[in-house]
Design a protein around this motif. Structure first.
Motif, PDB file in Angstrom:
ATOM      1  N   GLY A  59      -8.522  -1.053  11.117  1.00 34.52           N
ATOM      2  CA  GLY A  59      -7.585  -1.366  10.029  1.00 34.52           C
ATOM      3  C   GLY A  59      -7.668  -2.855   9.723  1.00 34.52           C
ATOM      4  O   GLY A  59      -8.752  -3.437   9.754  1.00 34.52           O
ATOM      5  N   GLY A  60      -6.505  -3.444   9.422  1.00 35.95           N
ATOM      6  CA  GLY A  60      -6.474  -4.902   9.254  1.00 35.95           C
ATOM      7  C   GLY A  60      -7.285  -5.413   8.086  1.00 35.95           C
ATOM      8  O   GLY A  60      -7.787  -6.551   8.113  1.00 35.95           O
ATOM      9  N   GLY A  61      -7.421  -4.606   7.023  1.00 41.74           N
ATOM     10  CA  GLY A  61      -8.284  -4.933   5.890  1.00 41.74           C
ATOM     11  C   GLY A  61      -7.976  -6.233   5.182  1.00 41.74           C
ATOM     12  O   GLY A  61      -8.790  -6.724   4.405  1.00 41.74           O
ATOM     13  N   ASP A  62      -6.830  -6.831   5.430  1.00 44.66           N
ATOM     14  CA  ASP A  62      -6.514  -8.107   4.802  1.00 44.66           C
ATOM     15  C   ASP A  62      -7.245  -9.275   5.463  1.00 44.66           C
ATOM     16  O   ASP A  62      -7.357 -10.347   4.874  1.00 44.66           O
ATOM     17  CB  ASP A  62      -4.988  -8.345   4.837  1.00 44.66           C
ATOM     18  CG  ASP A  62      -4.425  -8.122   6.221  1.00 44.66           C
ATOM     19  OD1 ASP A  62      -4.602  -9.000   7.078  1.00 44.66           O
ATOM     20  OD2 ASP A  62      -3.825  -7.058   6.465  1.00 44.66           O
ATOM     21  N   GLY A  63      -7.727  -9.097   6.693  1.00 43.15           N
ATOM     22  CA  GLY A  63      -8.490 -10.150   7.373  1.00 43.15           C
ATOM     23  C   GLY A  63      -7.658 -11.065   8.265  1.00 43.15           C
ATOM     24  O   GLY A  63      -8.199 -11.918   8.966  1.00 43.15           O
ATOM     25  N   GLY A  64      -6.343 -10.890   8.258  1.00 41.57           N
ATOM     26  CA  GLY A  64      -5.481 -11.790   9.033  1.00 41.57           C
ATOM     27  C   GLY A  64      -5.690 -11.690  10.540  1.00 41.57           C
ATOM     28  O   GLY A  64      -5.675 -12.707  11.252  1.00 41.57           O
ATOM     29  N   LEU A  71       0.862  -1.196   0.000  1.00 46.05           N
ATOM     30  CA  LEU A  71       0.000   0.000   0.000  1.00 46.05           C
ATOM     31  C   LEU A  71       0.887   1.231   0.000  1.00 46.05           C
ATOM     32  O   LEU A  71       1.784   1.350   0.852  1.00 46.05           O
ATOM     33  CB  LEU A  71      -0.902   0.019   1.250  1.00 46.05           C
ATOM     34  CG  LEU A  71      -1.882  -1.146   1.409  1.00 46.05           C
ATOM     35  CD1 LEU A  71      -2.677  -1.004   2.716  1.00 46.05           C
ATOM     36  CD2 LEU A  71      -2.842  -1.248   0.226  1.00 46.05           C
ATOM     37  N   ASP A  72       0.660   2.130  -0.951  1.00 42.69           N
ATOM     38  CA  ASP A  72       1.488   3.339  -1.070  1.00 42.69           C
ATOM     39  C   ASP A  72       2.980   3.016  -1.006  1.00 42.69           C
ATOM     40  O   ASP A  72       3.754   3.692  -0.302  1.00 42.69           O
ATOM     41  CB  ASP A  72       1.115   4.355   0.027  1.00 42.69           C
ATOM     42  CG  ASP A  72      -0.116   5.165  -0.345  1.00 42.69           C
ATOM     43  OD1 ASP A  72      -0.537   5.123  -1.527  1.00 42.69           O
ATOM     44  OD2 ASP A  72      -0.662   5.843   0.546  1.00 42.69           O
ATOM     45  N   GLY A  73       3.387   1.970  -1.705  1.00 39.95           N
ATOM     46  CA  GLY A  73       4.811   1.627  -1.788  1.00 39.95           C
ATOM     47  C   GLY A  73       5.379   0.923  -0.572  1.00 39.95           C
ATOM     48  O   GLY A  73       6.578   0.654  -0.505  1.00 39.95           O
ATOM     49  N   VAL A  74       4.524   0.608   0.419  1.00 38.59           N
ATOM     50  CA  VAL A  74       5.015  -0.002   1.660  1.00 38.59           C
ATOM     51  C   VAL A  74       4.419  -1.409   1.823  1.00 38.59           C
ATOM     52  O   VAL A  74       3.197  -1.594   1.725  1.00 38.59           O
ATOM     53  CB  VAL A  74       4.651   0.871   2.882  1.00 38.59           C
ATOM     54  CG1 VAL A  74       5.110   0.209   4.173  1.00 38.59           C
ATOM     55  CG2 VAL A  74       5.276   2.260   2.748  1.00 38.59           C
ATOM     56  N   ILE A  75       5.286  -2.398   2.078  1.00 44.13           N
ATOM     57  CA  ILE A  75       4.819  -3.782   2.239  1.00 44.13           C
ATOM     58  C   ILE A  75       3.924  -3.900   3.463  1.00 44.13           C
ATOM     59  O   ILE A  75       4.302  -3.489   4.564  1.00 44.13           O
ATOM     60  CB  ILE A  75       6.018  -4.752   2.390  1.00 44.13           C
ATOM     61  CG1 ILE A  75       6.835  -4.778   1.097  1.00 44.13           C
ATOM     62  CG2 ILE A  75       5.543  -6.158   2.762  1.00 44.13           C
ATOM     63  CD1 ILE A  75       8.084  -5.656   1.157  1.00 44.13           C
ATOM     64  N   GLN A  76       2.722  -4.453   3.274  1.00 43.73           N
ATOM     65  CA  GLN A  76       1.793  -4.681   4.389  1.00 43.73           C
ATOM     66  C   GLN A  76       1.861  -6.126   4.852  1.00 43.73           C
ATOM     67  O   GLN A  76       1.783  -6.407   6.033  1.00 43.73           O
ATOM     68  CB  GLN A  76       0.362  -4.349   3.976  1.00 43.73           C
ATOM     69  CG  GLN A  76       0.175  -2.924   3.514  1.00 43.73           C
ATOM     70  CD  GLN A  76       0.447  -1.908   4.604  1.00 43.73           C
ATOM     71  OE1 GLN A  76      -0.053  -2.041   5.715  1.00 43.73           O
ATOM     72  NE2 GLN A  76       1.236  -0.890   4.301  1.00 43.73           N
TER      73      GLN A  76
END
Ligand code: SAM
Length: 304
Positions: free
Chosen positions: A100-105, A64-69
Motif C-alpha cells: 500500500g502506501g501509494g502516496d510515498g510517505g 479515496l472512496d470518500g475516506v481521508i487518507q
C-alpha cells in the motif's frame, strides 16, 4: 484521467454545504468535516474514487472512496509512527517491504534509515502514486530514493510470491478493510507476511481505531498471536483527521532474536535526512508511550 473538476463530489455537500464530510458504514452516526477551499482533482481508477482538495485548515487532502487518507498537516504523525515503530525496534534493518502506501510517505520515512539497502513497495493503484507526485511533492519525495523498487499490483499476490525469510521488516500501509484492502486484514495475508520475514523480522500494519473498531482489532490480535511466535503488540497514535482522531498499529515479530517493541534499540540519525526535513512527530519517548493502552483496550487485547 483528470476527471471532471466542475461537478461537486457527492461527499461534499451532504452534511454542511461547502464542506467535505467523511461518512462510512465503518463509523456510523458520525462524520468529521473539513471546509473545502478548492477541489484540485477528481478521478476514478480501476479500484477507487480519488479526490484531492485544498482544505481551509489542514492543507491539501487526499481522499479515496470518500475516506481521508492523508492531509499535509497531520500526515507526519501517521507516516513517522507506522515506519519508525518497527524500524527503530530492530538493529540494522536492510530489506524492507511496504504494502500500500501509494502516496510515498512511508517510503520517505523508511529512506531515513541509513542501514536500509533495498525497499520493495507494492501498491495496487497507480492513480494514487501519480496524484501524490502531482499534488503532494513533500510526501511523494519518497519515490525518489534509489533504493526503492515500485511494483503496481495487489499486495496479497505479491506476498504470496515473495521469497521465504527475505525481509527484515514489512510495513502494511493500507486503507480500511472495505474495498481493495479487505484481504490485507485477513489471516492468510498475515501468514504470508510471517513467511516472508526472516527470523526475528518485524511487521507493522495499520490497525484501525480503539474507539471505533475493537471488534476488528480483537480479530487481528488473535490471528497474530497464532501466527507470530515472537512479540505481538498494539500501539496507537493521534491523527486528528482520521475517524475518532486516533489510529492503531499491530506490531509483531517472528520467532528468532527477541524484539522488545516498547524499548527501541535503533535510534534514527535525523541529521542524515536533510532533504526530507526533520522528523516532526516521532521520538524515542513517544515510541515507548505508543504502547500504553487505555484500560478498556488493554483488557481485550491482553486477553487474546
Ligand atoms: N499513507 C497514508 C496516510 O498517510 O495516511 C495512508 C493510506 S495509503 C494511501 C493506503 C493505500 O493502500 C492506498 O493507496 C490503496 O490503493 C492501497 N491498497 C489498498 N489495497 C491494497 C492491496 N490489496 N494491495 C496493495 N495496495 C493496496
Amino acid at each position: 484521467e483528470n476527471g471532471d473538476q466542475t461537478k461537486e463530489p457527492a461527499c461534499f455537500s451532504s452534511v454542511i454545504p461547502g464542506w467535505f464530510s467523511e461518512m462510512s458504514p465503518m463509523w456510523p452516526g458520525e462524520a468529521h468535516s473539513l471546509k473545502v477551499e478548492k477541489v484540485l482533482f477528481q478521478g476514478k481508477s480501476d479500484y477507487q474514487d480519488v479526490i484531492v482538495f485544498q482544505s481551509a485548515t489542514y492543507g491539501k487532502v487526499l481522499v479515496l472512496d470518500g475516506v481521508i487518507q492523508l492531509t499535509e498537516r497531520d500526515e507526519c504523525a501517521y507516516q513517522e509512527m507506522i515506519t519508525h515503530l518497527p524500524l527503530c525496534s530492530i538493529p540494522n534493518p536492510k530489506k524492507v517491504l511496504v504494502i500500500g502506501g501509494g502516496d510515498g510517505g512511508v517510503l520517505r520515512e523508511v529512506a531515513r534509515h541509513a542501514s536500509v539497502e533495498h525497499i520493495d513497495m507494492c501498491e495496487i493503484d497507480k492513480m494514487v502514486v501519480d496524484v501524490s507526485k502531482q499534488f503532494f511533492p513533500n510526501v511523494a519525495i519518497g519515490f525518489e530514493d534509489p533504493r526503492v523498487n515500485l511494483v503496481i499490483g495487489d499486495g496479497v499476490a505479491f506476498l504470496k510470491n515473495a521469497a521465504e525469510g527475505s525481509y527484515d521488516a514489512v510495513i502494511v500501509d493500507s486503507s480500511d478493510p472495505i474495498g481493495p484492502a479487505k484481504e490485507l486484514f485477513e489471516k492468510p495475508f498475515f501468514q504470508s507476511v510471517a513467511r516472508a520475514l526472516r527470523p526475528g523480522g518485524v511487521v507493522c500494519t495499520q490497525a484501525e481505531s480503539l474507539w471505533l473498531h475493537m471488534d476488528i482489532i480483537e480479530d487481528i490480535v488473535s490471528n497474530c498471536r497464532e501466527i507470530f511466535k515472537g512479540s505481538v503488540n498494539y500501539a496507537w497514535t493521534s491523527v486528528p483527521t482520521y475517524p475518532s482522531g486516533v489510529i492503531g498499529f499491530m506490531l509483531c515479530s517472528t520467532e528468532g532474536p527477541d524484539v522488545d517493541f516498547k524499548n527501541p534499540v535503533n535510534p534514527i540519525d535525523d541529521s542524515s535526512s536533510k532533504s526530507k526535513g526533520p522528523l516532526k512527530f516521532y521520538n524515542a519517548e513517544i515510541h515507548s508511550a505508543a504502547f500504553c493502552l487505555p484500560s478498556f483496550a488493554k483488557k481485550v487485547i491482553e486477553s487474546k
